[in-house]
Scaffold this active site. Structure first.
Site, PDB file in Angstrom:
ATOM      1  N   ASP A  58       0.824  -1.201   0.000  1.00 49.56           N
ATOM      2  CA  ASP A  58       0.000   0.000   0.000  1.00 49.56           C
ATOM      3  C   ASP A  58       0.863   1.257   0.000  1.00 49.56           C
ATOM      4  O   ASP A  58       0.344   2.372  -0.096  1.00 49.56           O
ATOM      5  CB  ASP A  58      -0.982  -0.006   1.169  1.00 49.56           C
ATOM      6  N   SER A  59       2.186   1.073   0.050  1.00 49.85           N
ATOM      7  CA  SER A  59       3.107   2.188  -0.169  1.00 49.85           C
ATOM      8  C   SER A  59       2.935   2.777  -1.563  1.00 49.85           C
ATOM      9  O   SER A  59       3.409   3.892  -1.834  1.00 49.85           O
ATOM     10  CB  SER A  59       4.556   1.736   0.031  1.00 49.85           C
ATOM     11  N   ASP A  97      -0.682  -6.529  -0.427  1.00 52.20           N
ATOM     12  CA  ASP A  97      -0.974  -5.837   0.824  1.00 52.20           C
ATOM     13  C   ASP A  97      -2.479  -5.629   0.966  1.00 52.20           C
ATOM     14  O   ASP A  97      -3.148  -5.251  -0.006  1.00 52.20           O
ATOM     15  CB  ASP A  97      -0.291  -4.468   0.815  1.00 52.20           C
ATOM     16  N   LYS A 127      -0.672  -9.776   2.816  1.00 45.16           N
ATOM     17  CA  LYS A 127      -0.010  -9.259   4.020  1.00 45.16           C
ATOM     18  C   LYS A 127      -0.956  -8.308   4.726  1.00 45.16           C
ATOM     19  O   LYS A 127      -1.647  -7.510   4.085  1.00 45.16           O
ATOM     20  CB  LYS A 127       1.280  -8.520   3.675  1.00 45.16           C
ATOM     21  N   GLU A 129      -1.309  -5.850   8.584  1.00 47.88           N
ATOM     22  CA  GLU A 129      -0.586  -5.290   9.719  1.00 47.88           C
ATOM     23  C   GLU A 129      -1.250  -5.659  11.040  1.00 47.88           C
ATOM     24  O   GLU A 129      -2.458  -5.877  11.109  1.00 47.88           O
ATOM     25  CB  GLU A 129      -0.516  -3.763   9.591  1.00 47.88           C
ATOM     26  N   GLU A 195       9.157  -4.132  11.189  1.00 51.52           N
ATOM     27  CA  GLU A 195       9.519  -2.815  10.659  1.00 51.52           C
ATOM     28  C   GLU A 195       9.934  -1.869  11.778  1.00 51.52           C
ATOM     29  O   GLU A 195       9.225  -1.715  12.775  1.00 51.52           O
ATOM     30  CB  GLU A 195       8.365  -2.201   9.866  1.00 51.52           C
TER      31      GLU A 195
END
EC number: 2.1.2.11
Length: 277
Positions: A58-59, A97, A127, A129, A195
């Protein structure tokens, strides 16, 4: 990751990286690599270079769409990018993501989002978070047969709640990182991203977990490394993250090439006879 050749053998296509190869790499003590990718062009380049996994992160909200944070990124925006990467990757393992707002309300929403990515993009895993707070979502997705990569420590989708881009796991916070790591493993994730975590904490987590750890600013004592490709290639404007070594300065190269093109068109040098029919 020696068990998966990075160059194509004599057969028509190289061997695809699978989740078992990451586990084997951890057990063998061989480190593996990951990069973000958002399009077919970079995916093909990184795949041919032998990068083991490609994260369609999502970056892309920052690097592709121009948002200030990752929070506005939507599933509908990320799916076409993931599809483009999956088309190009012949060897690399492709991870999609799950963007902010697509899994937080509960396991069933998380499963719906994960299934949509798997059905519509050709990705090999998703993925998401969060550690303990996301364990039920991870478990539900894994139970449905979808591989999940966890992500703990600094989680960009929670940057406002964390007070900004801050290292996680210092002092007493180390135990929370460790607890989150174990929660992700117990929920069934095949690997976990750490991270912006102190190197000693990342080393402890790596030693305690059975599944592979992937560092993003987590020091050298992890099983694999992941970087946002625009950071190491010289495209990031402003402050480059401390953990992102710059391996190239492609922004300057492209800027100079664009200027040469502009100047040659203006002066009449391009197109020349060799470029005309």
């Amino acid at each position: 990751m020696p068990s998966v050749p990075s160059e194509a053998p004599a057969s028509p296509s190289p061997k695809r990286v699978r989740t078992r190869h990451f586990q084997a790499a951890k057990e063998e003590g061989s480190r593996f690599t990951g990069l973000t990718s958002y399009d077919t062009l970079t995916a093909q380049i990184f795949d041919e270079a032998g990068i083991d996994f490609l994260l369609v992160g999502d970056s892309a909200a920052n690097t592709v769409l121009g948002y200030d944070t990752t929070l506005p990124m939507t599933v509908d925006e990320l799916i076409p990018l993931t599809r483009a990467v999956a088309r190009a990757a012949k060897r690399a393992f492709v991870v999609a993501d799950l963007p902010f707002g697509s899994y937080e309300t509960g396991p069933q929403e998380a499963l719906r989002t994960a299934v949509r990515f798997m059905k519509e993009t050709g990705a090999h895993a998703v993925k998401l978070e969060g550690g303990e707070r996301s364990a039920e979502q991870i478990r539900r997705i894994v139970d449905a047969g979808v591989p999940v990569m966890g992500h703990i420590g600094f989680t960009p989708q929670s940057e406002h709640g964390l007070g900004g881009h801050l290292v996680q796991g210092r002092g007493q916070g180390a135990e929370q990182v460790v607890d989150d790591a174990h929660a992700v493993e117990e929920a069934g994730a095949f690997a976990v991203v750490l991270e912006m975590v102190p190197a000693d904490v990342a080393q402890r987590v790596t030693q305690e977990l059975r599944i592979p750890t992937i560092g993003v600013g987590a020091g050298p004592h992890v099983d694999g490394q992941l970087l946002v490709w625009t950071d190491w290639a010289g495209f990031t404007t402003g402050r480059v993250p401390r953990f992102a070594k710059q391996y190239a300065d492609l922004k300057d190269v492209l800027t100079e090439a664009a200027r040469m093109y502009r100047d040659e068109v203006g002066s009449g040098v391009f197109p020349g006879p060799e470029h005309s029919f």
